[in-house]
Design an enzyme around this catalytic site. Sequence first.
Site, PDB file in Angstrom:
ATOM      1  N   HIS A  19      -9.497   7.137  -2.397  1.00  0.00           N
ATOM      2  CA  HIS A  19      -8.038   7.215  -2.278  1.00  0.00           C
ATOM      3  C   HIS A  19      -7.549   7.855  -0.978  1.00  0.00           C
ATOM      4  CE1 HIS A  19      -6.806   5.847  -6.378  1.00  0.00           C
ATOM      5  NE2 HIS A  19      -8.079   6.110  -6.608  1.00  0.00           N
ATOM      6  N   ASP A 116       0.165   8.243  -2.833  1.00  0.00           N
ATOM      7  CA  ASP A 116      -0.711   7.440  -3.679  1.00  0.00           C
ATOM      8  C   ASP A 116       0.020   7.232  -4.996  1.00  0.00           C
ATOM      9  OD1 ASP A 116      -2.816   6.840  -5.729  1.00  0.00           O
ATOM     10  OD2 ASP A 116      -4.151   7.113  -4.016  1.00  0.00           O
TER      11      ASP A 116
END
EC number: 2.4.1.-
Length: 456
Positions: A19, A116
């Site tokens: 991520h 994110d």
Amino acid sequence: MDSASRQHVALIAFPFASHPGNLFAFARALAAAAPDITFSFLTTTFAAATLPPAPPAANLRLCHVADGVPEGGLPPGTTIHGRIGMFLRATPGNFRDGVRAAEEEVGVKVSCVVSDAFLWMTADVAEEIGAQWLPLWTCAPAALLAHVSTDQLRERFGVEKQATAGWADELVDFIPGLSCLRIRDIPDEIVTNWHSDLSILLHRMGNQLTSATAVALNTFDGLDTTIDAALASLFKKTLPIGPLNLLSSPPPLQPGDEKCLSWLDGQEDATVAYVSFGTMVLMPTQSDVSEIAQGLESSGVRFLWSLREEARAGLLPPGFLERTAGRGLVVPWAPQVRVLGHRAVGAFVTHCGWNAVMESVTSGVPMACLPSFADQKTNARMVSAAWGIGEALRGEKVTKEEVVRSMEIVMMGEEGRRMRERIGNLREKAAEAVGPGGSSSENFKSVLEMVRGTAN
């Protein structure tokens, strides 16, 4: 330029697995396209150390936020799930502190928060400071659709493992876009591991994203129009900007990389199976490593295997390296993007994380999928059943026989030839999407307009 006319954007990463790297690639692309804007990238010290070594742009700053780890350090035996729980309990306070510190250092208020998509609570942080919120989903679109449909799936199939076991092969054909998936292909956080910190996070995320002005996606138009349409119907706006791996150049070669590339130079076209399960995946079991090794040996295919030293020691079958020395090479690390782009590579044996799928697609290399956790089962099913660009593991365990079977199909059979043709077509679509005037390029411009506050 005075502070009143300058702009400041905060990017907030989910600091685990791939991520941070994905959001950082996005951040670098934004910083390069908007040199007049300051971008502050907020992540933990641990995650920052995993980012590419190349220096960021002058207008891209790294800022550390608290990770929730106790002052005395991690308790012995802490798992990755334990670390995720610690981090989540530090949110959103650590984000508020990080944004406030970034504003003080830059001297400019943050006007946009790019996060994110996992971090649904950053919507509240953005609202508190009067900034707009733009989430980026870096994983598979099918997994996102499943998470947004969590309540429907749980109502239909339940949440306990023993309750869902009888539904394992039931198709999810009542949700548009997921009709080729079976319950066994749905991420565990949705229908079995529902009480975990990650499951609770993703459930809240699925509900929160529908309120976002737009959701940026790591995919490209033409990969799966059915899923694209389903997501477009659920969100206010979707912006496919991928594949993210095409937004930046491959990382520079590291010492030792030339060994495997030189070895590939000596192989014939499309004759080598590249085997890798990523650098952040959980340590493979002795059984998995042994079965994969036996399968590669029995299949007779040439192979390049990226296997960490700690995973190799004591896990490979006795004599494996010696018996396969003439047609195989095992290395502790490989420059994956360059390897997949090499003419000699004809298959990618992978756990099927979304980064790996995108890198395989953009290289035109079909996959042999051995999924393990998270959205990997979903991705493997899409690769094999929906797009026909790879072969997925049959059953729940890796076996020598399954490895041999997948190698025969992908590397030797007529179906493998058709897979290469299909994935070659997708490779062209991906390149067109990120090219001048392509759909991803135009969507990236829309993101820039949102960041600047000039979007309609």
